[in-house]
Each structure stands twice: as structure tokens, then as C-alpha cells.
Write an enzyme that holds these catalytic residues in place. Structure first.
Site, PDB file in Angstrom:
ATOM      1  N   GLU A  51       0.816  -1.213   0.000  1.00  0.00           N
ATOM      2  CA  GLU A  51       0.000   0.000   0.000  1.00  0.00           C
ATOM      3  C   GLU A  51       0.855   1.271   0.000  1.00  0.00           C
ATOM      4  O   GLU A  51       0.490   2.278  -0.597  1.00  0.00           O
ATOM      5  CB  GLU A  51      -0.936   0.027   1.205  1.00  0.00           C
ATOM      6  CG  GLU A  51      -2.059  -1.009   1.154  1.00  0.00           C
ATOM      7  CD  GLU A  51      -1.702  -2.298   1.875  1.00  0.00           C
ATOM      8  OE1 GLU A  51      -0.504  -2.510   2.168  1.00  0.00           O
ATOM      9  OE2 GLU A  51      -2.620  -3.096   2.149  1.00  0.00           O
ATOM     10  N   PHE A 113     -11.800  -6.029  14.129  1.00  0.00           N
ATOM     11  CA  PHE A 113     -10.723  -6.575  13.305  1.00  0.00           C
ATOM     12  C   PHE A 113     -10.320  -5.576  12.220  1.00  0.00           C
ATOM     13  O   PHE A 113     -11.167  -5.073  11.499  1.00  0.00           O
ATOM     14  CB  PHE A 113     -11.182  -7.891  12.661  1.00  0.00           C
ATOM     15  CG  PHE A 113     -10.160  -8.480  11.733  1.00  0.00           C
ATOM     16  CD1 PHE A 113      -8.952  -8.972  12.208  1.00  0.00           C
ATOM     17  CD2 PHE A 113     -10.400  -8.524  10.358  1.00  0.00           C
ATOM     18  CE1 PHE A 113      -8.003  -9.501  11.350  1.00  0.00           C
ATOM     19  CE2 PHE A 113      -9.448  -9.058   9.491  1.00  0.00           C
ATOM     20  CZ  PHE A 113      -8.248  -9.546   9.990  1.00  0.00           C
ATOM     21  N   GLN A 114      -9.048  -5.307  12.122  1.00  0.00           N
ATOM     22  CA  GLN A 114      -8.461  -4.371  11.152  1.00  0.00           C
ATOM     23  C   GLN A 114      -9.067  -2.962  11.270  1.00  0.00           C
ATOM     24  O   GLN A 114      -9.254  -2.266  10.275  1.00  0.00           O
ATOM     25  CB  GLN A 114      -8.573  -4.895   9.717  1.00  0.00           C
ATOM     26  CG  GLN A 114      -7.671  -6.116   9.478  1.00  0.00           C
ATOM     27  CD  GLN A 114      -7.441  -6.430   8.016  1.00  0.00           C
ATOM     28  OE1 GLN A 114      -8.275  -6.148   7.163  1.00  0.00           O
ATOM     29  NE2 GLN A 114      -6.291  -7.033   7.720  1.00  0.00           N
ATOM     30  N   LYS A 163     -17.656   0.170   5.856  1.00  0.00           N
ATOM     31  CA  LYS A 163     -18.147  -0.887   4.970  1.00  0.00           C
ATOM     32  C   LYS A 163     -19.666  -0.794   4.749  1.00  0.00           C
ATOM     33  O   LYS A 163     -20.138  -0.968   3.625  1.00  0.00           O
ATOM     34  CB  LYS A 163     -17.791  -2.249   5.583  1.00  0.00           C
ATOM     35  CG  LYS A 163     -18.058  -3.446   4.691  1.00  0.00           C
ATOM     36  CD  LYS A 163     -17.596  -4.726   5.384  1.00  0.00           C
ATOM     37  CE  LYS A 163     -17.913  -5.953   4.552  1.00  0.00           C
ATOM     38  NZ  LYS A 163     -17.026  -6.112   3.396  1.00  0.00           N
ATOM     39  N   MET A 470      24.371   8.787   2.718  1.00  0.00           N
ATOM     40  CA  MET A 470      24.274  10.133   3.265  1.00  0.00           C
ATOM     41  C   MET A 470      24.553  10.141   4.768  1.00  0.00           C
ATOM     42  O   MET A 470      25.244  11.032   5.284  1.00  0.00           O
ATOM     43  CB  MET A 470      22.886  10.723   2.980  1.00  0.00           C
ATOM     44  CG  MET A 470      22.760  12.195   3.345  1.00  0.00           C
ATOM     45  SD  MET A 470      23.944  13.246   2.444  1.00  0.00           S
ATOM     46  CE  MET A 470      22.970  13.667   0.993  1.00  0.00           C
TER      47      MET A 470
END
Length: 578
Positions: A51, A113-114, A163, A470
């Protein structure tokens, strides 16, 4: 309900109404209804492997095209994985619209959940965000998201859609336009303020234009060039402003700041008028703020009033769209020449050019110059973050806006490759190259699968110095060469203290073998470690269809110069080795 749409259908409808050219993302349970509608929708969708990469790809698409980038992910980890991408876009003012799935409204706050409070998490790194409570408000919120992301000072906007909202139905149509009472960006600058800018230019004998990414996003490249020519003003840019003024022009000072040119930094310190255009006076530009441009009156033109006087005090603020303000300024400002000033700058350029040593090893600056020569400065160049980013900024000579994509504000390692994928989708007519370090490329290297499977012909040039270069440079210069955990060959067999030299007892292999890794993904890989092999290797890479990895083993001890140490004024530079 007749003509009703589900929330998921409305999201697809909004993408079509906004004429979105590409959507990047990753599915999951809380966004599965939207992906179900995507299955048969006429919306170009690109499935990434992470993602975070999807968000960077949307960002790269936006930077290269000037259109908003779109990313869709699920709730919880899918949403939190785009946080770095949103912060990257926010810091560089890039228009990205993120649509995230959320658990059903009745479960929000129940540790479902999630579930993650992505609205709360992203509040400080988005221009605005929304949690959609009802399907009837979804059309207006989606329209507002695109409007806010692309107007005023651009930036990322997140829309979190539970949802059950995706599954509910609405008859509310998608708006053709939108008015937001509390959000009215000022586009036209105040005429009296613009008139005062013209008067300041008339009085000045040593002016400098200091141009940032705001000039790129407003499409003001032509106005910048006209003003520089009409009033004979040298131009320096920030990292984000690269390409907005052609660096091959005699008035170009190239980039200023920590790794800017000596002559740009000297010019800013000696000028009597600094005209800041779409720039925000980042600390890597100003160095020690109290001693920044000490002899100058400062004019600041920016569409975001909160940016003005945030870091430095200015004499003359002008709030407005850069392109609109400069257009009005060009109408009233008087032509002028600054022969003595330009002669001084010419002398600085002659005495303090960008340079690098030649010692039989591949020097990264030479690779950058060879690439620029081969593509005639016309490719789109993305970079990761690190030394290679600065070498590219210094030695490529950008001549067009929207051809340099890099994480300037946040400094996000792993940005360049997925951003290059997004840019290539936005501009299939252009050669797109990602300049990468061997550390940065490994942060989103899985996107090689995305590039191969969608046949996105990005060329990735890896500068392999076997280090996090760097940080290693800072350790070498300011921490007595105590190279703590910046060697990418470090293993459990290494001694606790290591010189970091080429003769250190390192394993006789390097992980990964980038050529074999490219081949494992069904891409092509090339490798070179001698200077004479750089151009032939690049010729093979550029003529090979599809995504390609090119690995150059470069001099580990090569550093980025000039360098203004942190907290020092711009004219106190370390100019490099003898």
C-alpha cells in the site's frame, strides 16, 4: 430506490466523473465492495505489492501529470501503510486523494478486526480528511476531496468509508461543482502589493529569484522565465523547484541550500532583493535563519498565507496563485539590466563550479551527467533519498517542470521506484528513470513485480556504494568516522569496530545480487564497475524494452559537496576535497 447507487458504486462514479486516469491500491475486507465494482468498471487500476508503494505511485502520477493521484486501500494496516505516502505528499504539496475502507460504523471504536482510526492518525499529514457517516453525504464529500486536493495549495485528502456506507444506497447525485464556505483560496494577488513588488525590483541592484515547488504546481514556468529575462534576474530553485527554470540558461544559479551550488548560496547571501516564489524557506535552504540573506529585502509570493513569515521575516508578502501574481507583475514591472551583478555571478560560477574527482572508479556524478547527455535532459527523473538524490539534483541540469520527482520535505527512502511507476503511467511518451541508492531501492523493491506485470518500462539506475551513504557521510565528517550501522555488508561475523574502508574484511558477496534479482522478477539487469563501461551499459539498458535494473558499483568514499553544515549560514560551505 429508483436510480439509487450503493456507496461503492458512487466511489467508482466519482472517479469517472473526475476523469481519473489511474488508480493505485490494494484490496482488503473493508474495501471489498469497492473492488467488486472496480472489477467491471472502466477505471484504470494498478495493483501494487504494498500500500505504501500505491500511495507513492499516486504521488508520482500527480507530480508528472499535474492531475490528482488516487489510492484505494482497506482499513487497519492497509490504511496505516499509506501514512508515509500521505506525509510525503503533504510535505511537498502534492494532490492525492486516498480512499480507505473502514469497519462498519457500529463497530468503530470497538477495536474491531483491522480497525484503525485513520482519520485521527492522518489529521496532521493531510490537507483535510473525512470519515463518511452516511451514504447520502458521500457524493458531496468525494467532490470536496478532489476540490480541496487540487485547489489552493495542493495536498493529500483522505476519505474513510465504512463498509456499511459502501453497501448502503443513495439517490443523491454526484455534484457538478462545490462551494465550501470555510475554504476560499486567494488566487489573485492584491494589486497594491504586486505594485510594490514592481517598485522593489526597480530599486534593486542585486536581485535574486528563489523559486520553489509552488511555481511548478501553479504552472508558472513561463512567467518565471519571462520575469528573469525582462528584469535580468538570476534564478535559483529549491529541490522541489528543479526544472521550473532551465538550468542550462545563463541566469540559472541551480539549486541553493545545504547541497546547493556555491554561486547560488553566495548570490542569496549578497543579494539586496530576494523574491521568493512558491517556496517555504525550508531549513535545508536557509541554514542559520538569523544569517539568511542578511543584506536583502525579502518578497514572498505564495498561495498559502500560513507559509508567509513562518520561517523568515519578509518585507512584502503577496498572497495569491504564483502564476496569477506573476502575470500581473509582468504587466507592470519595468525592464531592467543588472550588468555588474551578473558579472559577479559569472565570476562565482567560474571560480566555484560543481566538480568531482576522477580516480579510476565510477563516480556517481559522471553517471548522472552521462544519463543527462544521452536523454538530452528530456527524461522524467525520479529519485530515492540520499546521496544519489543530491548528485542527481546537482549534475542533471533540468530544463522542464514536472521532470524531477523526489521526496523533498519528508525525505522518504523507498519513494522513487513506485513514484517512477506512477509517472510512467501518467507519461507513457517519456523515458522515466529512477535514480536509486542500494539502500533506498530495497525499501520498495517488490514493486518490480508491478512494473513487470503491467509492462511499465521504468529504468532503475542503482548507485551501489554498499552503504547508507548520506548518513555515512555525516558519520565520516562529524562523528569521527564511527560508521554505526550504515554499512550494508554488515553481518554477524563483522567486528564491532570497523574502519569502513575498502580493505575492511567484508564478506566476498553482496546481498542482494541486483541483476539476479531483476531476472527473478522476469526483468533485465545490467552491472558495471569501470568508468569506461558506464555509457555502453546505459545504452543497453535504454534500448531494452520493459523495466530494467542497472547497477553501478561506485566509489564508497565519494561524498556530496558543496555542503553547508547544519545550523551554519549559507556562505560557510564545505566545498569538497582538494
Amino acid at each position: 430506490m429508483k436510480n439509487a447507487m450503493t456507496g461503492a458504486e458512487m466511489i467508482i462514479h466519482a472517479l469517472q466523473q473526475e476523469k481519473v486516469g489511474a488508480v493505485f491500491g490494494y484490496p482488503g475486507g473493508s474495501i471489498i465492495d469497492v473492488f467488486d465494482k472496480l472489477y467491471s468498471a472502466d477505471v484504470p487500476f494498478f495493483l501494487t505489492r504494498h500500500e505504501q508503494a500505491a500511495c507513492h505511485a499516486a504521488d508520482g502520477y500527480a507530480r508528472a501529470s499535474g492531475k490528482p493521484g488516487v489510492v484505494i486501500t482497506t482499513s487497519g494496516p492497509g490504511a496505516t501503510n499509506i501514512v508515509t505516502g500521505l506525509a510525503t505528499a503533504y510535505m511537498d504539496s502534492i494532490p492525492v486523494v486516498a480512499i480507505t475502507g473502514q469497519v462498519p460504523t457500529h463497530l468503530i471504536g470497538n477495536d474491531a478486526f483491522q480497525e484503525a482510526d485513520i482519520v485521527g492518525i492522518t489529521r496532521s499529514i493531510t490537507k483535510h480528511n473525512f470519515l463518511v457517516q452516511s451514504v447520502d453525504e458521500l457524493p458531496r464529500i468525494l467532490k470536496a476531496a478532489f476540490y480541496i486536493a487540487t485547489s489552493g495549495r495542493p495536498g493529500p485528502v483522505l476519505v474513510d468509508v465504512p463498509k456499511n456506507v459502501q453497501q448502503a444506497r443513495t439517490t443523491v447525485p454526484y455534484p457538478e461543482s462545490i462551494e465550501i464556505r470555510s475554504y476560499k483560496p486567494t488566487v489573485q494577488g492584491h494589486p497594491q502589493q504586486i505594485k510594490k513588488v514592481a517598485e522593489e525590483i526597480k530599486k534593486a541592484s542585486r536581485p535574486v529569484l528563489y523559486v520553489g515547488g509552488g511555481a511548478v504546481s501553479s504552472g508558472a514556468a513561463e512567467e518565471i522565465r519571462e520575469l528573469a529575462e525582462k528584469c535580468d534576474i538570476p534564478v535559483t530553485t529549491t529541490l522541489m523547484g528543479l526544472g521550473v527554470f532551465p538550468e542550462t540558461d545563463e541566469r540559472s544559479l541551480k539549486m541553493l541550500g545545504m547541497h546547493g551550488t556555491v554561486y547560488a548560496n553566495y548570490a542569496v547571501q549578497e543579494c539586496d532583493l530576494l523574491i521568493a516564489v512558491g517556496a517555504r524557506f525550508d531549513d535545508r535552504v536557509t541554514g542559520k535563519v538569523e544569517k539568511f540573506a542578511p543584506k536583502a529585502e525579502i518578497v514572498h509570493i505564495d498561495i498559502d498565507p500560513t507559509t508567509i513569515r513562518k520561517n523568515v521575516q519578509v518585507k512584502l508578502p503577496v498572497v495569491g496563485d504564483v502564476k496569477a501574481v506573476l502575470s500581473e507583475l509582468l504587466r507592470i514591472v519595468e525592464p531592467k539590466k543588472h550588468r555588474e551583478w551578473m558579472e559577479q555571478i559569472k565570476e562565482w560560477k567560474k571560480n566555484y563550479p560543481l566538480y568531482y574527482r576522477e580516480n579510476g572508479k565510477i563516480q556517481p556524478q559522471m553517471v548522472v551527467q552521462t544519463v543527462a547527455d544521452m536523454v538530452k535532459h528530456e527524461a522524467i527523473i525520479a529519485t530515492e533519498v540520499g546521496q544519489h538524490q543530491m548528485w542527481t539534483a546537482q549534475f542533471y541540469d533540468f530544463v522542464e517542470p514536472r521532470t524531477f520527482l523526489s521526496s523533498g520535505g519528508l525525505g522518504t527512502m523507498g519513494y522513487g521506484f513506485p513514484a517512477a511507476i506512477g509517472a510512467q503511467i501518467a507519461r507513457p511518451d517519456k523515458l522515466v528513470i529512477d535514480m536509486a541508492g542500494d539502500g533506498s531501492i530495497q525499501m520498495n523493491i517488490q514493486e518490480l513485480a508491478t512494473a513487470v506485470l503491467y509492462n511499465i518500462p521504468v529504468k532503475v539506475i542503482i548507485f551501489n556504494n554498499q552503504s547508507l551513504g548520506m548518513v555515512r557521510q555525516w558519520q565520516g565528517m562529524f562523528y569521527n568516522r564511527r560508521f554505526s550501522n550504515t554499512c550494508l555488508r554488515k553481518s554477524k561475523f563483522c567486528p564491532k569496530v570497523c574502519s569502513g574502508s575498502e580493505n575492511a574484511p567484508c564478506p566476498d558477496f553482496y546481498v542482494p545480487d541486483f541483476v539476479k534479482l531483476a531476472e527473478a522478477y522476469s526483468a533485465h539487469g545490467f552491472y558495471a564497475e569501470k568508468p569506461e563501461d558506464v555509457r555502453p551499459t546505459l545504452e543497453k539498458a535504454f534500448s531494452t524494452p520493459g523495466p530494467v535494473f542497472v547497477e553501478f558499483k561506485i566509489d564508497k568514499e565519494e561524498n556530496v559537496y558543496p555542503m553547508v553544515p547544519a545550523g551554519a549560514p549559507l556562505n560557510e560551505m564545505i566545498r569538497g576535497m582538494a
